[in-house]
Design an enzyme around this catalytic site. Structure first.
Site, short mmCIF file in Angstrom:
data_model
loop_
_atom_site.label_atom_id
_atom_site.label_comp_id
_atom_site.label_asym_id
_atom_site.label_seq_id
_atom_site.Cartn_x
_atom_site.Cartn_y
_atom_site.Cartn_z
N GLY A 24 0.83 -1.21 0.00
CA GLY A 24 0.00 0.00 0.00
C GLY A 24 0.86 1.25 0.00
O GLY A 24 1.62 1.49 0.93
N GLY A 26 -0.31 4.29 0.16
CA GLY A 26 -1.14 5.39 0.65
C GLY A 26 -0.36 6.15 1.70
O GLY A 26 0.87 6.11 1.75
N PHE A 27 -1.09 6.83 2.60
CA PHE A 27 -0.41 7.66 3.60
C PHE A 27 0.47 6.83 4.52
O PHE A 27 1.60 7.20 4.81
CB PHE A 27 -1.45 8.42 4.42
CG PHE A 27 -2.06 9.55 3.66
CD1 PHE A 27 -1.33 10.70 3.39
CD2 PHE A 27 -3.36 9.49 3.19
CE1 PHE A 27 -1.87 11.76 2.69
CE2 PHE A 27 -3.92 10.53 2.49
CZ PHE A 27 -3.18 11.67 2.23
N GLY A 28 -0.05 5.69 5.00
CA GLY A 28 0.70 4.88 5.96
C GLY A 28 1.91 4.22 5.32
O GLY A 28 3.04 4.31 5.84
N VAL A 92 -2.09 -7.62 -3.58
CA VAL A 92 -1.94 -8.73 -2.62
C VAL A 92 -3.22 -9.54 -2.61
O VAL A 92 -4.31 -8.97 -2.66
CB VAL A 92 -1.72 -8.16 -1.20
CG1 VAL A 92 -1.72 -9.26 -0.17
CG2 VAL A 92 -0.44 -7.39 -1.16
N GLU A 184 -18.32 18.22 2.69
CA GLU A 184 -17.48 18.87 1.67
C GLU A 184 -18.07 18.68 0.28
O GLU A 184 -18.15 19.61 -0.52
CB GLU A 184 -16.05 18.32 1.75
CG GLU A 184 -15.35 18.81 3.02
CD GLU A 184 -13.94 18.29 3.22
OE1 GLU A 184 -13.56 17.30 2.58
OE2 GLU A 184 -13.21 18.89 4.03
N ASP A 313 -5.99 2.82 8.00
CA ASP A 313 -7.43 2.51 8.00
C ASP A 313 -7.71 1.02 8.15
O ASP A 313 -8.85 0.63 8.40
CB ASP A 313 -8.06 3.00 6.69
CG ASP A 313 -8.24 4.50 6.66
OD1 ASP A 313 -7.84 5.17 7.64
OD2 ASP A 313 -8.77 5.02 5.65
N ALA A 329 -5.69 10.59 7.88
CA ALA A 329 -4.33 10.53 7.34
C ALA A 329 -3.24 10.68 8.41
O ALA A 329 -2.25 9.93 8.38
CB ALA A 329 -4.18 11.58 6.24
C1 LIG Z 1 -12.94 11.27 0.23
C2 LIG Z 1 -12.03 11.17 1.42
C3 LIG Z 1 -11.70 12.32 2.11
C4 LIG Z 1 -10.86 12.25 3.23
N1 LIG Z 1 -10.53 13.41 3.88
C5 LIG Z 1 -9.64 13.37 4.89
C6 LIG Z 1 -9.21 14.57 5.52
O1 LIG Z 1 -9.65 15.66 5.15
N2 LIG Z 1 -8.28 14.48 6.50
C7 LIG Z 1 -7.76 13.27 6.89
O2 LIG Z 1 -6.90 13.24 7.77
N3 LIG Z 1 -8.17 12.12 6.35
C8 LIG Z 1 -9.09 12.13 5.35
N4 LIG Z 1 -9.49 10.96 4.76
C9 LIG Z 1 -9.02 9.69 5.30
C10 LIG Z 1 -7.61 9.37 4.87
O3 LIG Z 1 -7.47 9.57 3.47
C11 LIG Z 1 -7.31 7.94 5.26
O4 LIG Z 1 -7.44 7.81 6.64
C12 LIG Z 1 -5.89 7.56 4.85
O5 LIG Z 1 -5.78 7.59 3.43
C13 LIG Z 1 -5.54 6.18 5.37
O6 LIG Z 1 -4.24 5.86 4.95
P1 LIG Z 1 -3.85 4.33 4.65
O7 LIG Z 1 -2.39 4.34 4.36
O8 LIG Z 1 -4.36 3.47 5.73
O9 LIG Z 1 -4.70 3.95 3.35
P2 LIG Z 1 -4.75 4.64 1.93
O10 LIG Z 1 -4.17 5.99 1.95
O11 LIG Z 1 -6.17 4.47 1.49
O12 LIG Z 1 -3.80 3.72 1.03
C14 LIG Z 1 -4.08 2.38 0.81
C15 LIG Z 1 -3.25 1.95 -0.39
O13 LIG Z 1 -3.28 0.52 -0.47
C16 LIG Z 1 -3.46 0.15 -1.81
N5 LIG Z 1 -4.09 -1.17 -1.82
C17 LIG Z 1 -5.33 -1.51 -1.36
N6 LIG Z 1 -5.54 -2.82 -1.49
C18 LIG Z 1 -4.42 -3.36 -2.05
C19 LIG Z 1 -4.04 -4.66 -2.43
N7 LIG Z 1 -4.83 -5.72 -2.28
N8 LIG Z 1 -2.82 -4.82 -2.98
C20 LIG Z 1 -1.98 -3.76 -3.15
N9 LIG Z 1 -2.29 -2.50 -2.79
C21 LIG Z 1 -3.50 -2.29 -2.25
C22 LIG Z 1 -4.34 1.24 -2.39
O14 LIG Z 1 -4.24 1.29 -3.81
C23 LIG Z 1 -3.79 2.49 -1.70
O15 LIG Z 1 -2.77 3.08 -2.45
C24 LIG Z 1 -10.34 11.01 3.64
C25 LIG Z 1 -10.68 9.84 2.94
C26 LIG Z 1 -11.50 9.93 1.83
C27 LIG Z 1 -11.85 8.68 1.06
#
Ligand SMILES: Cc1cc2nc3c(=O)[nH]c(=O)nc-3n(C[C@H](O)[C@H](O)[C@H](O)COP(=O)(O)OP(=O)(O)OC[C@H]3O[C@@H](n4cnc5c(N)ncnc54)[C@H](O)[C@@H]3O)c2cc1C
Length: 449
Positions: A24, A26-28, A92, A184, A313, A329
């Site tokens: 992943g 994403g942010f984490g 995955v 929003e 998340d 995030a």
């Molecule tokens: C519309 C929206 C608005 C938001 N607004 C805010 C805000 O204003 N402030 C705030 O703090 N938070 C906000 N959030 C929440 C924040 O974006 C999440 O809490 C944050 O992105 C979580 O980070 P993460 O690394 O857990 O997951 P994510 O950032 O979602 O990253 C997950 C990654 O894993 C990858 N992935 C998933 N499944 C698989 C797999 N099977 N194999 C390989 N890769 C995979 C995805 O492609 C993605 O790149 C918002 C969320 C959304 C949807």
């Protein structure tokens, strides 16, 4: 005779660096990867998409204020300077904890010494997955452009629709869920439909459109203090959004949303009501909570496995106050940085670092110039909050180009109400003039009598 004493050649034992697999980007996942920059480890960063998305600004893409590339960047480009990372585009589908191998959809097996799972969350329709097709949510760039397409097509069709009932359904937009994303979205759709497009269309005036925000709770933005919820409600009402609190959605179809006995005729519904964690619990063969999240300990290990970390998340864990950490995030980023420190500590035999989440505040924006911010001790609302919100969001974007284009886009939108990204992409089906009069007449009518 040799002057040197003969010794038996020693077989060179290659020293392998510890393998860290991060799933992943994403942010984490990115925070963990970046915090291991320069460390004596080999990192493999896997994502099913080739880009990182700044999800907090997805609603701006869905409402045509920003383009997808403004809020997303290629993962390879983000980590290109970090020599110890290899990026793999794959998904995955399983984890063999005994063999310490990640199973990828391509069929490849990825061995690990340390595994960081940061695969985020997706929408939850609370058991009504059949609503997804009519009320999409926004979690990815594809989702946001699909919602944008739906909104813009509805406006295009309304321009030429002569039937009053159908026109009104085309100009009705329902947002489901009154958390930050729903608030929003509703504010941005109201500005788009009431203000931004009215000068480009001939038959759509600022008063033609209806935007309804439906929320099951008693107040909007429940994690915020009551005064800020009330402020958000006032701002949305001023923008012309009809807010329906304490109201549950009981049905969603292609042209309507049902609220108990009431049916709202609407061609566009958007879902912002719930999330479900990625199936990491299933891959691990681990228990999950009601939202599908893996319960982890204070170091983000699922029970009985100190080689695996689950963050963001996808993880469920409590903060210092004993309450669950929110799905935002900053939590994912701080957890990512923490697991990197924990891996380095374990590799050097140091004791594991302790984690303490620092909460900086909750933010939500309402339209192009209002926001509410809860910093805990003090709260800000109105234009001042919006300026702080804009600076924070632009600052945290990944990459200079994005920062510049988003900053400029927000400023331009503020000054002019402009929506420069109003592109409808993909095939557009011709729409019958009205239900009784299809555009393509049935074959019998093509043959002259
Ligand atoms: C519309 C929206 C608005 C938001 N607004 C805010 C805000 O204003 N402030 C705030 O703090 N938070 C906000 N959030 C929440 C924040 O974006 C999440 O809490 C944050 O992105 C979580 O980070 P993460 O690394 O857990 O997951 P994510 O950032 O979602 O990253 C997950 C990654 O894993 C990858 N992935 C998933 N499944 C698989 C797999 N099977 N194999 C390989 N890769 C995979 C995805 O492609 C993605 O790149 C918002 C969320 C959304 C949807």
């Amino acid at each position: 005779m040799s002057l040197f004493r003969q010794t038996r050649p020693v077989a060179a034992v290659p020293i392998r660096r510890p393998r860290v697999v991060v799933i992943g980007a994403g942010f984490g996942g990115l925070a963990a990867t970046r915090a291991l920059d320069g460390a004596d480890v080999d990192i493999t960063l896997v994502d099913r998409r080739n880009h990182h998305v700044f999800q907090p600004l997805l609603y701006q893409v869905a409402t045509a204020a920003l383009s997808p590339a403004d809020i997303a960047g290629p993962v390879r480009a983000i980590v290109c300077r970090q020599r110890n990372v290899q990026v793999i585009l794959d998904a995955v589908c399983g984890i063999d904890r005994t063999a310490r191998v990640v199973k990828l959809e391509s069929g490849r097996d990825l061995p690990y010494d340390w595994l960081v799972l940061a695969t985020g969350a997706r929408h939850s329709y609370f058991g009504r997955d059949d609503w997804a097709v009519h009320a999409p949510g926004i979690k990815s760039i594809e989702d946001a452009t699909a919602v944008r397409r739906k909104i813009l097509l509805a406006l295009e069709r309304a321009e030429t629709e002569t039937d009053k009932v159908r026109r009104s359904a085309l100009l009705t937009f329902v947002v489901i869920g009154g958390g930050p994303t729903g608030v929003e979205l509703a504010g941005a759709i109201a500005e788009l439909a009431h203000r931004s497009v009215s000068r480009d269309f001939r038959s759509i005036t600022p008063h033609c459109s209806r935007v309804v925000l439906v929320h099951r709770g008693k107040r909007l933005l429940e994690p915020f203090p009551e005064a800020l919820s009330a402020s958000a409600l006032r701002d949305l009402t001023k923008l012309g959004v009809e807010v329906r609190l304490d109201t549950a959605v009981t049905g969603v179809g292609c042209d309507h949303v049902m609220l108990g006995d009431e049916t709202i005729a609407a061609h566009t519904a958007v879902w912002a009501a719930g999330v479900m964690a990625s199936p990491a619990a299933k891959w691990l063969g681990h228990e999950s909570d009601r939202s599908g999240r893996v319960a982890v300990d204070e170091n983000f290990h699922p029970s009985g496995d100190a080689r695996i970390f689950v963050i963001g998340d996808t993880a469920s864990c409590n903060g210092a106050n004993g309450r669950p950490l929110p799905g935002i995030a900053p939590v994912a980023k701080q957890q990512g940085a923490h697991v990197a420190r924990a891996i380095l500590a374990a590799e050097t035999g140091a004791p594991p670092p302790s984690f303490r989440y620092r909460h900086y505040g909750n933010l939500a924006t309402i339209g192009r110039s209002h926001a509410v911010i809860d910093f805990g001790r003090w709260q800000v609302e109105g234009l001042a909050a919006w300026l702080i919100w804009s600076m924070i969001h632009v600052f945290f974007l990944v990459g200079f180009r994005n920062r510049f284009s988003v900053g400029w886009g927000l400023l331009w939108n503020y000054l002019t109400y402009a929506r420069h990204a109003r592109l409808i992409t993909g095939e557009i089906e011709p729409v019958p003039v009205n239900a009784a009069e299809p555009v393509v007449p049935p074959p019998a009518q093509l043959v002259p009598a």
